[in-house]
Motif scaffolding. Sequence first.
Motif, PDB file in Angstrom:
ATOM      1  N   GLY A  55       1.058  -1.241  -0.020  1.00 46.55           N
ATOM      2  CA  GLY A  55      -0.251   0.057  -0.068  1.00 46.55           C
ATOM      3  C   GLY A  55       0.850   1.105   0.234  1.00 46.55           C
ATOM      4  N   THR A  56       2.449   1.219  -0.017  1.00 46.16           N
ATOM      5  CA  THR A  56       2.761   2.148   0.259  1.00 46.16           C
ATOM      6  C   THR A  56       3.134   3.238  -1.001  1.00 46.16           C
ATOM      7  N   THR A  57       2.739   4.591  -1.560  1.00 44.79           N
ATOM      8  CA  THR A  57       2.611   5.063  -2.005  1.00 44.79           C
ATOM      9  C   THR A  57       4.146   6.416  -2.774  1.00 44.79           C
ATOM     10  N   LEU A  58       4.494   6.640  -2.954  1.00 50.28           N
ATOM     11  CA  LEU A  58       5.627   7.482  -3.153  1.00 50.28           C
ATOM     12  C   LEU A  58       5.201   8.643  -4.144  1.00 50.28           C
ATOM     13  N   VAL A  59       5.553   9.888  -3.715  1.00 49.35           N
ATOM     14  CA  VAL A  59       4.659  10.965  -5.228  1.00 49.35           C
ATOM     15  C   VAL A  59       6.249  10.973  -5.545  1.00 49.35           C
ATOM     16  N   VAL A  60       6.769  11.060  -7.058  1.00 46.71           N
ATOM     17  CA  VAL A  60       7.817  11.492  -7.634  1.00 46.71           C
ATOM     18  C   VAL A  60       7.370  13.187  -7.421  1.00 46.71           C
ATOM     19  N   ALA A  61       8.136  14.090  -7.322  1.00 50.50           N
ATOM     20  CA  ALA A  61       8.078  15.669  -7.920  1.00 50.50           C
ATOM     21  C   ALA A  61       9.572  15.214  -9.217  1.00 50.50           C
ATOM     22  N   ASP A  62       8.773  15.780  -9.889  1.00 50.45           N
ATOM     23  CA  ASP A  62       9.647  15.323 -11.591  1.00 50.45           C
ATOM     24  C   ASP A  62       9.724  16.183 -12.362  1.00 50.45           C
ATOM     25  N   GLN A  63      10.286  16.934 -13.143  1.00 51.07           N
ATOM     26  CA  GLN A  63      10.218  18.015 -13.686  1.00 51.07           C
ATOM     27  C   GLN A  63      10.584  18.179 -15.274  1.00 51.07           C
ATOM     28  N   SER A  64       9.030  18.724 -15.747  1.00 51.21           N
ATOM     29  CA  SER A  64       8.898  18.586 -17.870  1.00 51.21           C
ATOM     30  C   SER A  64       8.607  17.223 -17.833  1.00 51.21           C
ATOM     31  N   GLU A  65       8.042  16.836 -16.802  1.00 50.19           N
ATOM     32  CA  GLU A  65       8.104  15.274 -16.913  1.00 50.19           C
ATOM     33  C   GLU A  65       8.591  13.957 -17.643  1.00 50.19           C
ATOM     34  N   ARG A  66      10.276  14.432 -17.831  1.00 51.61           N
ATOM     35  CA  ARG A  66      11.884  13.509 -18.377  1.00 51.61           C
ATOM     36  C   ARG A  66      11.975  12.778 -17.070  1.00 51.61           C
ATOM     37  N   LEU A  67      11.845  12.288 -15.600  1.00 52.05           N
ATOM     38  CA  LEU A  67      11.878  11.117 -15.188  1.00 52.05           C
ATOM     39  C   LEU A  67      10.771  10.223 -15.687  1.00 52.05           C
ATOM     40  N   GLN A  68       9.221  10.356 -15.249  1.00 52.77           N
ATOM     41  CA  GLN A  68       8.592   9.915 -15.789  1.00 52.77           C
ATOM     42  C   GLN A  68       8.434   8.894 -17.437  1.00 52.77           C
ATOM     43  N   SER A  74      11.445   2.851 -20.034  1.00 53.07           N
ATOM     44  CA  SER A  74      12.015   1.881 -20.335  1.00 53.07           C
ATOM     45  C   SER A  74      11.613   1.165 -19.517  1.00 53.07           C
ATOM     46  N   GLY A  75      10.198   0.829 -19.281  1.00 53.64           N
ATOM     47  CA  GLY A  75       9.236  -0.739 -18.787  1.00 53.64           C
ATOM     48  C   GLY A  75      10.018  -0.743 -16.933  1.00 53.64           C
ATOM     49  N   GLU A  76      10.296  -0.077 -16.437  1.00 51.98           N
ATOM     50  CA  GLU A  76      11.007   0.237 -15.172  1.00 51.98           C
ATOM     51  C   GLU A  76      10.096   0.717 -14.447  1.00 51.98           C
ATOM     52  N   LEU A  77       9.194   1.432 -14.671  1.00 55.53           N
ATOM     53  CA  LEU A  77       8.090   1.944 -13.935  1.00 55.53           C
ATOM     54  C   LEU A  77       7.437   1.474 -13.048  1.00 55.53           C
ATOM     55  N   ASP A  78       6.984  -0.330 -13.789  1.00 53.85           N
ATOM     56  CA  ASP A  78       6.414  -1.394 -13.762  1.00 53.85           C
ATOM     57  C   ASP A  78       6.839  -2.423 -12.693  1.00 53.85           C
ATOM     58  N   LYS A  79       8.194  -2.194 -12.969  1.00 55.18           N
ATOM     59  CA  LYS A  79       9.547  -3.383 -11.607  1.00 55.18           C
ATOM     60  C   LYS A  79       9.322  -2.886 -10.435  1.00 55.18           C
ATOM     61  N   LEU A  80       8.131  -1.289  -9.714  1.00 53.71           N
ATOM     62  CA  LEU A  80       8.656  -0.703  -8.684  1.00 53.71           C
ATOM     63  C   LEU A  80       8.215  -1.862  -8.008  1.00 53.71           C
ATOM     64  N   PRO A  81       8.614  -1.319  -6.308  1.00 50.16           N
ATOM     65  CA  PRO A  81       7.480  -2.350  -5.740  1.00 50.16           C
ATOM     66  C   PRO A  81       6.231  -1.387  -4.548  1.00 50.16           C
ATOM     67  N   PHE A  82       6.139  -0.490  -5.707  1.00 54.80           N
ATOM     68  CA  PHE A  82       5.159   0.474  -4.122  1.00 54.80           C
ATOM     69  C   PHE A  82       4.488   1.403  -5.802  1.00 54.80           C
ATOM     70  N   LYS A  83       3.278   2.122  -5.659  1.00 56.71           N
ATOM     71  CA  LYS A  83       2.837   2.735  -5.987  1.00 56.71           C
ATOM     72  C   LYS A  83       3.280   4.493  -5.695  1.00 56.71           C
ATOM     73  N   VAL A  84       3.516   4.815  -7.676  1.00 54.63           N
ATOM     74  CA  VAL A  84       4.123   6.082  -7.818  1.00 54.63           C
ATOM     75  C   VAL A  84       3.466   7.420  -7.957  1.00 54.63           C
ATOM     76  N   GLU A  85       3.317   8.163  -7.859  1.00 49.13           N
ATOM     77  CA  GLU A  85       2.399   9.304  -8.134  1.00 49.13           C
ATOM     78  C   GLU A  85       3.361  10.351  -8.385  1.00 49.13           C
ATOM     79  N   PHE A  86       3.307  10.912 -10.030  1.00 49.41           N
ATOM     80  CA  PHE A  86       4.324  11.458  -9.998  1.00 49.41           C
ATOM     81  C   PHE A  86       3.383  13.344 -10.242  1.00 49.41           C
ATOM     82  N   ALA A  87       4.089  14.347 -10.042  1.00 47.55           N
ATOM     83  CA  ALA A  87       3.690  15.681  -9.808  1.00 47.55           C
ATOM     84  C   ALA A  87       4.544  16.160 -10.535  1.00 47.55           C
TER      85      ALA A  87
END
Length: 231
Positions: A55-68, A74-87
């Motif tokens: 149930g862990t969720t991390l809010v990732v502060a992105d810049q110009s959507e580069r990181l997301q 790359s497909g790495e987002l689906d491998k993370l063991p927690f939910k990610v929300e981008f801001a």
Amino acid sequence: MFRPSTFRSGLRGRATAALLAVATVATLGLTGCAKDDKPVGPTAEGPLPTEVPAGTTLVVADQSERLQSVLRISGELDKLPFKVEFANFVGGPAILEAFRAGAADVAQVGDVPPIHALVAGQDVPIIASYQTSTTALKLAVAPGKSVTKLADLKGKKIAYAEGTAQQAAVLRAIDKAGLTTSDVQLVRLQLAEFLDAVRTGQVDVAPLIEPNVTRFLRTPGTSLVPDSETV
């Protein structure tokens, strides 16, 4: 790498925010060398957790959507063991404000914002870092202007954004040219305004990174200060 308090079961744990990575050469000609490998500041007590609570969720502060964009493609987002929300944000200062407001957990920023955070007493530990190319940041020159060497910056209108790596890049370029800030016209803008300001001639020079460098060069008559001048 995250502080143990960041992962709390079912919550976006935010006892402290953390800087995911720091681009240590976002500014012109800057290289980082540590004197030793000893930790700086307080270190975690006890063993670090090895599992992420459900149930862990991390809010990732992105810049110009580069990181997301990188994580998704790359497909790495689906491998993370927690939910990610981008801001999405533009610039490190805005991200530090989000940290202060408790609106973000982790971010990737340049090398200047962590210094400002430290001076302000803001608890944002750097948990990882990497070094970018010394030529990643370019000094873009407006159409009809000629700046082929740093000495040509004299008298020019130069964009800067306070508290950012781009500001440090401008100051280093001025210093390397043997000039002072009184020899140029510094124009304070938001990072998001740099591209349009320089390609329309509202400023003569602006520090840009990709993808804005490529976008900028599509405008006829534009140019870049040679890398040989800035590294």
